[in-house]
Write a protein that holds these residues in place. Structure first.
Motif, PDB file in Angstrom:
ATOM      1  N   THR A  79       0.734  -1.160   0.041  1.00  0.00           N
ATOM      2  CA  THR A  79      -0.189  -0.056  -0.094  1.00  0.00           C
ATOM      3  C   THR A  79       1.036   1.225   0.117  1.00  0.00           C
ATOM      4  O   THR A  79       1.856   1.545   0.895  1.00  0.00           O
ATOM      5  CB  THR A  79      -0.881  -0.054   1.211  1.00  0.00           C
ATOM      6  N   LEU A  80       0.431   2.043  -1.063  1.00  0.00           N
ATOM      7  CA  LEU A  80       1.588   3.328  -0.963  1.00  0.00           C
ATOM      8  C   LEU A  80       1.003   4.419  -1.410  1.00  0.00           C
ATOM      9  O   LEU A  80      -0.148   4.599  -1.605  1.00  0.00           O
ATOM     10  CB  LEU A  80       2.393   2.909  -2.644  1.00  0.00           C
ATOM     11  N   GLN A  81       1.570   5.470  -0.870  1.00  0.00           N
ATOM     12  CA  GLN A  81       0.883   6.860  -1.268  1.00  0.00           C
ATOM     13  C   GLN A  81       1.416   7.081  -2.571  1.00  0.00           C
ATOM     14  O   GLN A  81       2.687   7.370  -3.227  1.00  0.00           O
ATOM     15  CB  GLN A  81       1.584   8.005  -0.260  1.00  0.00           C
ATOM     16  N   VAL A  82       0.418   7.430  -3.636  1.00  0.00           N
ATOM     17  CA  VAL A  82       0.767   7.529  -4.823  1.00  0.00           C
ATOM     18  C   VAL A  82       1.313   8.752  -5.087  1.00  0.00           C
ATOM     19  O   VAL A  82       2.244   8.909  -6.206  1.00  0.00           O
ATOM     20  CB  VAL A  82      -0.844   7.306  -5.731  1.00  0.00           C
ATOM     21  N   ASN A  83       0.985   9.962  -4.276  1.00  0.00           N
ATOM     22  CA  ASN A  83       1.413  11.204  -4.600  1.00  0.00           C
ATOM     23  C   ASN A  83       3.055  11.207  -4.346  1.00  0.00           C
ATOM     24  O   ASN A  83       3.714  11.798  -5.368  1.00  0.00           O
ATOM     25  CB  ASN A  83       0.820  11.943  -3.621  1.00  0.00           C
ATOM     26  N   GLU A  84       3.478  10.557  -3.504  1.00  0.00           N
ATOM     27  CA  GLU A  84       4.804  10.314  -3.067  1.00  0.00           C
ATOM     28  C   GLU A  84       5.353   9.627  -4.257  1.00  0.00           C
ATOM     29  O   GLU A  84       6.474  10.075  -4.742  1.00  0.00           O
ATOM     30  CB  GLU A  84       4.994   9.494  -1.943  1.00  0.00           C
ATOM     31  N   PHE A  85       4.894   8.499  -4.675  1.00  0.00           N
ATOM     32  CA  PHE A  85       5.462   7.629  -5.759  1.00  0.00           C
ATOM     33  C   PHE A  85       5.604   8.578  -7.123  1.00  0.00           C
ATOM     34  O   PHE A  85       6.771   8.340  -7.666  1.00  0.00           O
ATOM     35  CB  PHE A  85       4.386   6.525  -5.955  1.00  0.00           C
ATOM     36  N   LEU A  86       4.741   9.373  -7.415  1.00  0.00           N
ATOM     37  CA  LEU A  86       5.019  10.098  -8.636  1.00  0.00           C
ATOM     38  C   LEU A  86       6.203  11.243  -8.284  1.00  0.00           C
ATOM     39  O   LEU A  86       6.846  11.557  -9.282  1.00  0.00           O
ATOM     40  CB  LEU A  86       3.529  10.786  -8.915  1.00  0.00           C
ATOM     41  N   ASP A  87       6.066  11.697  -7.007  1.00  0.00           N
ATOM     42  CA  ASP A  87       6.994  12.573  -6.620  1.00  0.00           C
ATOM     43  C   ASP A  87       8.577  12.210  -6.985  1.00  0.00           C
ATOM     44  O   ASP A  87       9.268  12.780  -7.541  1.00  0.00           O
ATOM     45  CB  ASP A  87       6.672  13.063  -5.312  1.00  0.00           C
ATOM     46  N   ASP A  88       8.542  10.822  -6.498  1.00  0.00           N
ATOM     47  CA  ASP A  88       9.945  10.045  -6.454  1.00  0.00           C
ATOM     48  C   ASP A  88      10.255  10.173  -8.230  1.00  0.00           C
ATOM     49  O   ASP A  88      11.342  10.083  -8.558  1.00  0.00           O
ATOM     50  CB  ASP A  88       9.761   8.718  -6.037  1.00  0.00           C
ATOM     51  N   GLN A  89       9.194   9.724  -8.795  1.00  0.00           N
ATOM     52  CA  GLN A  89       9.558   9.332 -10.386  1.00  0.00           C
ATOM     53  C   GLN A  89       9.732  10.613 -10.820  1.00  0.00           C
ATOM     54  O   GLN A  89      11.002  10.651 -11.815  1.00  0.00           O
ATOM     55  CB  GLN A  89       8.402   8.847 -10.897  1.00  0.00           C
TER      56      GLN A  89
END
Lengths: 220, 403
Positions: A79-89
């Motif tokens: 389960t991930l924070q999608v916002n954080e994931f995109l920020d990482d990308q």
């Protein structure tokens, strides 16, 4: 020797090459930090670094592709924070975009939580972005949202778009004209299943940027 | 991103490749760490972790010929050499990520794929430390083994930071298991599984059923985990536990033989297989398992004299049925020497090693050698290097010496 053996050999050669690229990147980083490089040379070094990084990311994609295609990849969903994931990308890919004078940004609801394989999707997003970098005129936008129990990642660009290209095939992730990128993206989406639903991908015209839009559906 | 001051924090860097180690050390000192210690392999890392407490551990998965990063993590977590409040970041290659992720029971706080830039490492580290800070009260309670408090704190964290819900649910489930509140654990894991088939929830549920004594329910779930995840070898260990409880010892042995084939470097598994095999009078398998366990015990926190003694005993088991080969006699002597070298200062262990040596000589019909060992034994007892003979020895072994 049969075909299976050869594909395994290829995969392990790719792995070796990837490690060699990694070692070159380390050496370059060390060099950069130790030398007082004049400003005009910094850009050149950054370009080499950038090229090596893309090469590394491509090898990673091929390794995942090999595993997915040979049914040897165990999906690891969290389960991930999608916002954080995109920020990482965006963080790791922005150097590539800047090198081409392109803007890379993302839009996502801050509270969006979803389940997916973070590492696999990292490779998927970088594959899609590297492809979009070749077509975008000025901008690439990553988005994510929930639609009918699917998490959807959208990669939009302001390039010619799928329909405007003379031969649609040519636009499709044809890194080296092999079509591997799209195939990889599709397999990665399909590898995600939940409650009887399976992931898939969709190509369309970009509504927000008028270029191409790739959507990756991940069941939740 | 939050400001984190690393200057009063202590970091441990575990990396076998010199090039990467130098670069990563530089990165860490650029982040502000004043105290950075380094280890080139798992064994030396364990020594450092025994002596010091680190706020941040950055460990590579590949650590050369010894233990890998995952085994290191399991060992230090299992033995609480690293507090839950510390941050453990594992450096992986794409090819090893499945192995790390597959190990459901002990996972690092985060991963970073090689090669990475300084900026990316800084970002990962800051995010992890930030998330660790949010979970500090929970982890602190876990370190104090106050599981009731940990559950309470986890509820609070879930309320404050909804994105940590899954992490907190997992911690709560494990706390229920620790508190032996198995019905609560079953409820929690089942609720989590309704949402999605998360491996940790399936594993937790299987354990809860096991502890409730519901071995069939547990068994089917451990088998499911084995199917779902090839790299989660611990599911085999738990399946074997179920089989032992159901008195299916031979089946349990077969399960562990499979597990050992998949992952031979786990010392506890080798010991378990050795003990089961001895119980089944399969001393050949027992000898092999304990021989490996003795080998793995070097530099392991699980090293204790019992492993060595059980290895020696397995030779006596073999010798009762077959003549020992020259190689087996050599192996016996090697392990005997190891005991004397490692534990020889302990008079009790000294006695034990004499007694087993004499017993083996007698089993091999080498009465002369048995007698000279017996003589030395008696001398050592007199000067206090060994403790008085055990009752078993006096009753069963000494009469065979015939003096």
């Amino acid at each position: 020797m049969n075909k299976v053996d050869i594909s395994v050999i290829l995969a392990s050669s790719i792995h070796e090459s990837k490690n060699a690229v990694g070692s070159l990147m380390y050496q370059l980083q060390t060099l950069k930090s130790e030398l007082e490089v004049p400003l005009e040379q910094v850009e050149k070094i950054n370009n080499i670094e950038e090229g090596l990084k893309q090469l590394n990311d491509e090898w990673v994609e091929y390794l995942y592709l090999f595993k997915l295609a040979s049914d040897g990849y165990d999906l690891q969903t969290e389960t991930l924070q999608v916002n954080e994931f995109l920020d990482d990308q965006v963080f790791v890919l922005s150097q590539s975009a800047t090198a081409k004078n392109l803007i890379l940004n993302y839009q996502c609801d801050e509270s969006l939580l979803a389940n997916f394989d973070e590492r696999l999707l990292t490779s998927v997003i970088s594959t899609a972005v590297y492809n979009a970098l070749r077509f975008a005129k000025s901008k690439i936008t990553l988005r994510a949202e929930l639609r009918n129990e699917f998490l959807v990642f959208l990669i939009d660009d302001d390039g010619p778009g799928f329909s405007d290209t003379e031969n649609e095939e040519e636009h499709d992730f044809l890194q080296n004209n092999t079509g591997l990128g799209l195939y990889f993206t599709e397999l990665s989406a399909q590898a995600h299943t939940n409650k009887g639903k399976q992931g898939y991908i969709e190509k369309s015209a970009s509504i927000i940027l008028n270029g191409a839009c790739l959507s990756i559906y991940i069941p939740q | 991103m939050a400001e984190v001051d690393f200057s009063n924090q202590r970091a441990l860097l575990i990396e076998d490749m010199a090039e990467a180690r130098i670069l990563q050390k530089k990165m860490l000192s650029d982040f502000g760490f004043k105290q950075i210690e380094m280890a080139m392999k798992a064994e030396s890392a364990i020594e450092l972790l025994r002596l010091n407490t680190y706020d941040v551990v950055l460990s590579d998965y590949n650590l050369g010929s010894g233990k890998d990063g995952q085994q290191l993590l399991e060992e230090v977590r299992h033995s609480s050499l690293i507090p839950n409040t510390s941050t453990y970041l594992m450096v992986t290659a794409e090819t090893s990520i499945e192995m790390v992720m597959g190990a459901i029971e002990y996972q690092p706080d985060g991963y970073i794929s090689k090669p990475f830039s300084q900026a990316l490492l800084q970002r990962r580290l800051l995010k992890l430390v930030e998330s660790k800070q949010k979970l500090y009260s929970v982890n602190h309670a876990l370190d104090k083994k106050n599981y009731e408090l940990a559950i309470k704190e986890a509820d609070q964290v879930t309320e404050d930071f909804p994105f940590l819900e899954s992490k907190c649910a997992r911690i709560k489930g494990d706390c229920f298991l620790e508190l032996k509140q198995f019905d609560n654990a079953v409820d929690l894991f089942q609720t989590a599984l309704k949402e999605r088939k998360m491996p940790w929830a399936l594993f937790g549920l299987a354990k809860a059923y096991f502890f409730k004594g519901n071995y069939e329910e547990a068994e089917s779930r451990f088998r499911q985990l084995m199917l779902d995840n090839r790299f989660f070898v611990n599911a085999y260990d738990w399946l074997a536990k179920c089989q032992i409880k159901q008195n299916k010892i031979a089946e349990a042995q077969a399960t562990l033989i499979d597990a050992v084939a998949k992952s031979p470097k786990a010392i506890l598994r080798q010991i378990e297989l050795g003990e089961l095999s001895a119980q089944l009078n399969d001393f050949q398998t027992a000898e092999m398992s304990f021989r490996r366990a003795v080998f793995l015990a070097k530099h392991s926190i699980y090293s204790n004299s019992s492993i060595y003694f059980q290895h020696l005993k397995s030779f006596i088991g073999i010798a009762k049925e077959h003549e020992l080969t020259g190689r087996q006699v050599d192996n016996f002597k090697i392990t005997l020497k190891k005991i004397q070298k490692l534990f020889g200062d302990n008079p009790k262990i000294k006695s034990g090693s004499y007694e087993i040596e004499i017993e083996l000589f007698l089993t091999l019909d080498k009465v002369g050698q048995a007698k000279s060992a017996h003589l030395l034994y008696k001398q050592d007892i007199e000067i206090g290097l060994a403790v008085p003979k055990t009752e078993r020895f006096i009753k069963k072994i000494e009469p065979l010496l015939g003096d």
